[in-house]
Design an enzyme around this catalytic site. Structure first.
Site, mmCIF file in Angstrom:
data_model
loop_
_atom_site.group_PDB
_atom_site.id
_atom_site.type_symbol
_atom_site.label_atom_id
_atom_site.label_comp_id
_atom_site.label_asym_id
_atom_site.label_seq_id
_atom_site.Cartn_x
_atom_site.Cartn_y
_atom_site.Cartn_z
ATOM 1 N N CYS A 266 32.870 5.298 -76.597
ATOM 2 C CA CYS A 266 31.613 5.912 -76.950
ATOM 3 C C CYS A 266 31.889 7.235 -77.409
ATOM 4 C CB CYS A 266 30.775 5.719 -75.566
ATOM 5 S SG CYS A 266 29.044 5.826 -76.135
ATOM 6 N N ILE B 10 25.213 2.576 -74.586
ATOM 7 C CA ILE B 10 24.422 3.742 -74.144
ATOM 8 C C ILE B 10 24.592 4.736 -75.013
ATOM 9 C CG2 ILE B 10 23.927 5.302 -72.250
ATOM 10 C CD1 ILE B 10 25.478 3.509 -70.257
ATOM 11 N N ARG B 11 23.506 5.135 -75.892
ATOM 12 C CA ARG B 11 23.472 5.894 -77.018
ATOM 13 C C ARG B 11 25.101 5.922 -77.720
ATOM 14 N NH1 ARG B 11 23.001 11.259 -75.875
ATOM 15 N NH2 ARG B 11 23.965 10.707 -73.809
ATOM 16 N N GLU C 68 34.285 0.070 -69.484
ATOM 17 C CA GLU C 68 34.418 0.257 -67.922
ATOM 18 C C GLU C 68 33.181 0.174 -67.240
ATOM 19 O OE1 GLU C 68 33.628 2.341 -70.402
ATOM 20 O OE2 GLU C 68 32.388 4.016 -69.592
ATOM 21 N N GLY D 171 30.668 10.211 -72.756
ATOM 22 C CA GLY D 171 29.886 11.155 -71.831
ATOM 23 C C GLY D 171 29.196 12.011 -73.039
ATOM 24 N N GLU D 172 29.501 13.189 -73.365
ATOM 25 C CA GLU D 172 28.997 13.916 -74.371
ATOM 26 C C GLU D 172 30.028 14.303 -75.363
ATOM 27 O OE1 GLU D 172 25.142 12.864 -74.418
ATOM 28 O OE2 GLU D 172 25.974 14.129 -75.850
ATOM 29 N N SER D 173 30.259 13.821 -76.563
ATOM 30 C CA SER D 173 31.052 14.336 -77.475
ATOM 31 C C SER D 173 31.271 15.791 -77.588
ATOM 32 C CB SER D 173 31.134 13.812 -78.788
ATOM 33 O OG SER D 173 29.991 13.657 -79.249
ATOM 34 N N HIS E 30 30.818 0.705 -73.774
ATOM 35 C CA HIS E 30 31.450 1.214 -72.164
ATOM 36 C C HIS E 30 32.162 0.042 -71.597
ATOM 37 C CE1 HIS E 30 29.781 5.515 -71.942
ATOM 38 N NE2 HIS E 30 29.129 4.894 -72.782
ATOM 39 N N ARG F 219 26.847 9.252 -84.551
ATOM 40 C CA ARG F 219 26.193 9.649 -83.206
ATOM 41 C C ARG F 219 25.020 8.950 -82.901
ATOM 42 N NH1 ARG F 219 25.594 15.247 -81.020
ATOM 43 N NH2 ARG F 219 25.447 14.221 -78.884
HETATM 44 N N1 GLN Z 1 25.705 9.967 -77.617
HETATM 45 C C1 GLN Z 1 27.073 10.407 -77.002
HETATM 46 C C2 GLN Z 1 27.693 11.406 -77.797
HETATM 47 O O1 GLN Z 1 27.211 11.547 -78.881
HETATM 48 C C3 GLN Z 1 27.918 9.276 -76.787
HETATM 49 C C4 GLN Z 1 27.031 8.619 -75.577
HETATM 50 C C5 GLN Z 1 27.940 8.243 -74.639
HETATM 51 O O2 GLN Z 1 29.472 8.178 -74.434
HETATM 52 N N2 GLN Z 1 27.454 7.239 -73.711
HETATM 53 O O3 GLN Z 1 28.606 12.058 -77.451
#
Ligand code: GLN
Length: 200
Positions: free
Chosen positions: A85, A144-145, A182, A53-55, A180, A116
């Site tokens: 992630c 994904i990122r 999942e 998600g977003e840390s 990921h 990150r």
């Molecule tokens: N870029 C996100 C972060 O820094 C992580 C991306 C993700 O969980 N798909 O939190």
């Protein structure tokens, strides 16, 4: 019966719930998934997944609900925890400048430094066939990122790499992945995680 917690503050929660159900089926094991939303949920579980998600956001919510210490206590009690992630970032002892700039508090569970967004932007997401220690066949890993695991200390063992970059590591009861698992229709990483529960 095993009770699997999925931290459900933000991020890829339903996908992990489904993957755990599939892994339980693969193992022919009885179990249930609990969506962890506060500290009282943490007392009921045998293992915990911290999703992507977003840390930054997950960190803020962990702080708001005072969940940092109870999760650290679970880890020291030997409860298996898997961070994927954004979850991988939160598991680390040290983050890069961006983690510091955003003042994201890390759980600091694993002896590693992460960076990150180091696999590029959303549109640079990719899938890679990954050789994972402990799995017979390659795993279709979705990035994904994701963060890069830049450096690990003793006791933190790499399980998978892409071009020499670590993307999955294990330290005792703790597992961290840049990708990921999942999002692949393949529950073998979740099964591997469940195997850690019966062993602790
Ligand atoms: N870029 C996100 C972060 O820094 C992580 C991306 C993700 O969980 N798909 O939190």
């Amino acid at each position: 019966m095993i009770k699997v917690g999925v931290l459900s503050l933000q991020g890829a929660v339903p996908e992990h719930v489904l993957a755990i159900r599939n892994a339980l089926k693969m193992k022919n094991q009885e179990g249930e998934v609990l969506q962890v939303r506060d500290n009282s949920d943490l007392t009921e579980i045998d293992c915990l997944i911290i999703p992507g998600g977003e840390s930054t956001t997950i960190g803020k919510l962990l702080k708001r609900f005072d969940m940092y210490e109870p999760i650290r206590d679970l880890a020291s009690a030997g409860i298996p925890i898997m961070g994927t992630c954004a979850g991988c970032i939160l598991m680390a002892k040290e983050g890069d400048l961006d983690v510091k700039r955003t003042r994201t508090e890390l759980l600091g569970l694993m002896d590693m430094r992460v960076s990150r967004n180091s696999f590029g932007r959303q549109k640079e997401s990719f899938e890679s066939s990954l050789k994972i220690e402990g799995l017979d066949e390659e795993f279709p890993a979705v990035f994904i990122r994701g963060p890069i695991i830049e450096e690990v200390g003793r006791g933190c063992i790499p399980l998978a790499e892409i071009d020499g970059t670590k993307v999955m590591v294990k330290q005792d009861n703790l597992l961290a992945l840049s990708f990921h698992p999942e999002l692949s229709r393949d529950a073998r990483v979740h099964r591997m995680f469940l195997d850690m529960v019966s062993k602790t």
